[in-house]
Design a protein around this motif. Structure first.
Motif, PDB file in Angstrom:
ATOM      1  N   GLN A  14       0.274  -1.530  -0.029  1.00  0.00           N
ATOM      2  CA  GLN A  14      -0.148  -0.208   0.136  1.00  0.00           C
ATOM      3  C   GLN A  14       0.842   1.280   0.358  1.00  0.00           C
ATOM      4  OE1 GLN A  14      -3.532  -0.001  -0.073  1.00  0.00           O
ATOM      5  NE2 GLN A  14      -2.712  -2.389  -0.448  1.00  0.00           N
ATOM      6  N   CYS A  15       1.715   1.466   0.607  1.00  0.00           N
ATOM      7  CA  CYS A  15       2.987   2.684   0.591  1.00  0.00           C
ATOM      8  C   CYS A  15       4.198   2.362   0.675  1.00  0.00           C
ATOM      9  CB  CYS A  15       2.296   3.196   2.350  1.00  0.00           C
ATOM     10  SG  CYS A  15       3.641   1.782   3.721  1.00  0.00           S
ATOM     11  N   ASP A  16       4.547   1.651   0.280  1.00  0.00           N
ATOM     12  CA  ASP A  16       5.613   0.359  -0.249  1.00  0.00           C
ATOM     13  C   ASP A  16       7.343   1.028   0.984  1.00  0.00           C
ATOM     14  OD1 ASP A  16       5.047   0.127  -3.070  1.00  0.00           O
ATOM     15  OD2 ASP A  16       5.273   2.392  -3.480  1.00  0.00           O
ATOM     16  N   THR A  17       6.678   1.042   2.034  1.00  0.00           N
ATOM     17  CA  THR A  17       7.653   0.998   3.218  1.00  0.00           C
ATOM     18  C   THR A  17       8.221  -0.213   3.390  1.00  0.00           C
ATOM     19  OG1 THR A  17       6.285   2.387   4.478  1.00  0.00           O
ATOM     20  CG2 THR A  17       7.741   1.189   5.900  1.00  0.00           C
ATOM     21  N   LEU A  18       9.618   0.191   3.192  1.00  0.00           N
ATOM     22  CA  LEU A  18      10.620  -0.635   3.575  1.00  0.00           C
ATOM     23  C   LEU A  18      10.439  -2.220   5.058  1.00  0.00           C
ATOM     24  CD1 LEU A  18      13.317  -0.082   0.797  1.00  0.00           C
ATOM     25  CD2 LEU A  18      11.508  -1.779   0.328  1.00  0.00           C
ATOM     26  N   HIS A  19      10.515  -3.679   5.288  1.00  0.00           N
ATOM     27  CA  HIS A  19      10.949  -3.640   6.560  1.00  0.00           C
ATOM     28  C   HIS A  19      11.129  -4.980   6.264  1.00  0.00           C
ATOM     29  CE1 HIS A  19       6.586  -1.641   5.760  1.00  0.00           C
ATOM     30  NE2 HIS A  19       7.218  -1.984   7.445  1.00  0.00           N
ATOM     31  N   ASN A  20      13.112  -4.893   7.248  1.00  0.00           N
ATOM     32  CA  ASN A  20      13.410  -6.754   7.084  1.00  0.00           C
ATOM     33  C   ASN A  20      12.054  -7.812   7.074  1.00  0.00           C
ATOM     34  OD1 ASN A  20      15.786  -5.061   7.095  1.00  0.00           O
ATOM     35  ND2 ASN A  20      15.223  -4.954   9.626  1.00  0.00           N
ATOM     36  N   ALA A  21      12.437  -8.877   6.693  1.00  0.00           N
ATOM     37  CA  ALA A  21      11.933 -10.361   6.585  1.00  0.00           C
ATOM     38  C   ALA A  21      12.325 -10.305   7.826  1.00  0.00           C
ATOM     39  CB  ALA A  21      12.348 -10.756   5.493  1.00  0.00           C
ATOM     40  N   MET A  22      11.415 -11.179   8.523  1.00  0.00           N
ATOM     41  CA  MET A  22      11.285 -11.962   9.707  1.00  0.00           C
ATOM     42  C   MET A  22      10.773 -13.516  10.150  1.00  0.00           C
ATOM     43  SD  MET A  22       8.513 -10.037  11.936  1.00  0.00           S
ATOM     44  CE  MET A  22       9.818  -8.400  11.659  1.00  0.00           C
ATOM     45  N   THR A  23      11.155 -14.159  10.317  1.00  0.00           N
ATOM     46  CA  THR A  23      10.497 -15.548  10.842  1.00  0.00           C
ATOM     47  C   THR A  23       9.171 -15.203  12.045  1.00  0.00           C
ATOM     48  OG1 THR A  23      12.879 -16.729  10.163  1.00  0.00           O
ATOM     49  CG2 THR A  23      11.286 -17.857  11.486  1.00  0.00           C
ATOM     50  N   LEU A  24       8.931 -15.756  11.593  1.00  0.00           N
ATOM     51  CA  LEU A  24       7.424 -15.666  12.552  1.00  0.00           C
ATOM     52  C   LEU A  24       7.204 -16.559  13.572  1.00  0.00           C
ATOM     53  CD1 LEU A  24       5.151 -13.939  10.985  1.00  0.00           C
ATOM     54  CD2 LEU A  24       6.617 -12.345  12.328  1.00  0.00           C
ATOM     55  N   SER A  25       6.152 -16.977  14.371  1.00  0.00           N
ATOM     56  CA  SER A  25       5.879 -18.174  14.741  1.00  0.00           C
ATOM     57  C   SER A  25       4.257 -18.528  14.498  1.00  0.00           C
ATOM     58  CB  SER A  25       5.544 -18.260  16.540  1.00  0.00           C
ATOM     59  OG  SER A  25       7.275 -17.609  16.878  1.00  0.00           O
ATOM     60  N   GLU A  26       4.022 -19.945  14.166  1.00  0.00           N
ATOM     61  CA  GLU A  26       2.905 -20.121  13.632  1.00  0.00           C
ATOM     62  C   GLU A  26       1.636 -19.698  14.301  1.00  0.00           C
ATOM     63  OE1 GLU A  26       0.046 -22.019  11.269  1.00  0.00           O
ATOM     64  OE2 GLU A  26       1.821 -22.147  11.261  1.00  0.00           O
ATOM     65  N   GLY A  27       1.098 -18.626  13.069  1.00  0.00           N
ATOM     66  CA  GLY A  27      -0.296 -17.858  13.750  1.00  0.00           C
ATOM     67  C   GLY A  27       0.127 -16.585  14.029  1.00  0.00           C
ATOM     68  N   GLU A  28       1.720 -16.356  13.862  1.00  0.00           N
ATOM     69  CA  GLU A  28       1.999 -14.430  14.013  1.00  0.00           C
ATOM     70  C   GLU A  28       1.158 -13.862  12.459  1.00  0.00           C
ATOM     71  OE1 GLU A  28       4.430 -14.480  17.508  1.00  0.00           O
ATOM     72  OE2 GLU A  28       5.588 -14.565  15.399  1.00  0.00           O
ATOM     73  N   THR A  29       1.010 -12.538  12.996  1.00  0.00           N
ATOM     74  CA  THR A  29       0.893 -11.603  11.646  1.00  0.00           C
ATOM     75  C   THR A  29       2.206 -10.386  11.533  1.00  0.00           C
ATOM     76  OG1 THR A  29      -1.177 -13.005  10.726  1.00  0.00           O
ATOM     77  CG2 THR A  29      -0.720 -10.452   9.855  1.00  0.00           C
ATOM     78  N   ALA A  30       2.879 -10.306  10.824  1.00  0.00           N
ATOM     79  CA  ALA A  30       3.911  -9.053  10.869  1.00  0.00           C
ATOM     80  C   ALA A  30       2.430  -7.906   9.913  1.00  0.00           C
ATOM     81  CB  ALA A  30       4.672  -9.591   9.674  1.00  0.00           C
ATOM     82  N   ALA A  31       2.649  -6.593  10.494  1.00  0.00           N
ATOM     83  CA  ALA A  31       2.229  -5.530   9.653  1.00  0.00           C
ATOM     84  C   ALA A  31       3.018  -4.553   9.414  1.00  0.00           C
ATOM     85  CB  ALA A  31       0.525  -5.329  10.158  1.00  0.00           C
ATOM     86  N   CYS A  32       2.865  -3.270   8.297  1.00  0.00           N
ATOM     87  CA  CYS A  32       3.552  -2.484   8.003  1.00  0.00           C
ATOM     88  C   CYS A  32       2.947  -1.611   9.786  1.00  0.00           C
ATOM     89  CB  CYS A  32       2.460  -1.582   6.510  1.00  0.00           C
ATOM     90  SG  CYS A  32       3.848  -0.399   6.117  1.00  0.00           S
ATOM     91  N   ARG A  33       4.692  -1.067   8.988  1.00  0.00           N
ATOM     92  CA  ARG A  33       4.864  -0.576  10.793  1.00  0.00           C
ATOM     93  C   ARG A  33       4.423   1.412  10.357  1.00  0.00           C
ATOM     94  NH1 ARG A  33      10.063  -0.576   9.518  1.00  0.00           N
ATOM     95  NH2 ARG A  33      10.933   0.875   8.329  1.00  0.00           N
TER      96      ARG A  33
END
Length: 207
Positions: A14-33
């Motif tokens: 949506q806004c093209d902000t760059l983030h570092n990829a990370m390993t998520l635990s089962e059920g977790e979701t990473a959102a744009c800051r």
């Protein structure tokens, strides 16, 4: 300050902000800051749900173009139409480009996107190796996303029905409800899909 490798960066859709990829635990979701748009998810059942919603969308699309869309009754004179009938109504010489545009944006492009998505992620839901050209199919599905205008069509139809309701008796057909359900399912599908995870799986399989 050196930037991390490009393959370790995730851009918000949506806004093209760059983030570092990370390993998520089962059920977790990473959102744009910046805007809160979901970026990554770690749900083992997410792909299966996306696939089932895509298959459901194909069935609804076929129903939407096969059944009557609505009927109008004006002082005893009845007139009904379907989506295909609405497209064919513009088949005259001057309206032919409009007929192509209507058919493309509400039928051909959405169906093409759904078929490409099913082709790309189908084997991934079973843990199998992706099909040949799966990356190209998923890229096509992503490029067609802004051009699939089923929801825009439904908004236009709803506005038109509100204006016509005072002049005629309107009977809504099965195709209208199929399109309405298709809009809801499309929103749910786009919320569930994790594009970063799909690209990662496709790239890993190719390597």
């Amino acid at each position: 300050m050196s930037l991390p490798p490009l393959e370790d960066l995730v851009a918000c859709s949506q806004c093209d902000t760059l983030h570092n990829a990370m390993t998520l635990s089962e059920g977790e979701t990473a959102a744009c800051r910046q805007c809160g748009t979901p970026l990554m998810t770690s749900r083992s059942s997410a792909l299966a749900r996306v696939l089932s919603l895509a298959l459901t969308s194909v069935v609804l699309m076929i129903a939407a173009i096969s059944f009557p869309f609505l009927d109008l009754d004006v002082q005893g004179r009845q007139s009904g139409t379907s989506v295909i009938g609405a497209v064919l109504a513009f088949q005259s010489s001057w309206g032919f480009p409009l007929a192509i545009a209507v058919a493309g944006f509400i039928i051909i492009l959405p169906l093409t996107r759904l078929i490409a998505l099913i082709y790309a992620i189908g084997p991934l839901t079973r843990g199998a190796k992706p099909r040949r050209y799966a990356r190209q199919a998923f890229a096509l599905a992503e490029r067609l996303r802004p051009w699939s205008m089923v929801e825009i069509f439904m908004v236009g139809v709803t506005v038109a029905l509100i204006k016509v309701a005072g002049l005629a008796t309107v009977t809504i057909g099965p195709a209208f409800w199929a399109f309405a359900a298709l809009v809801v399912i499309t929103v749910l599908k786009d919320q569930l899909i994790c594009r970063y995870s799909i690209w990662e799986e496709l790239d890993t399989a190719r390597a």
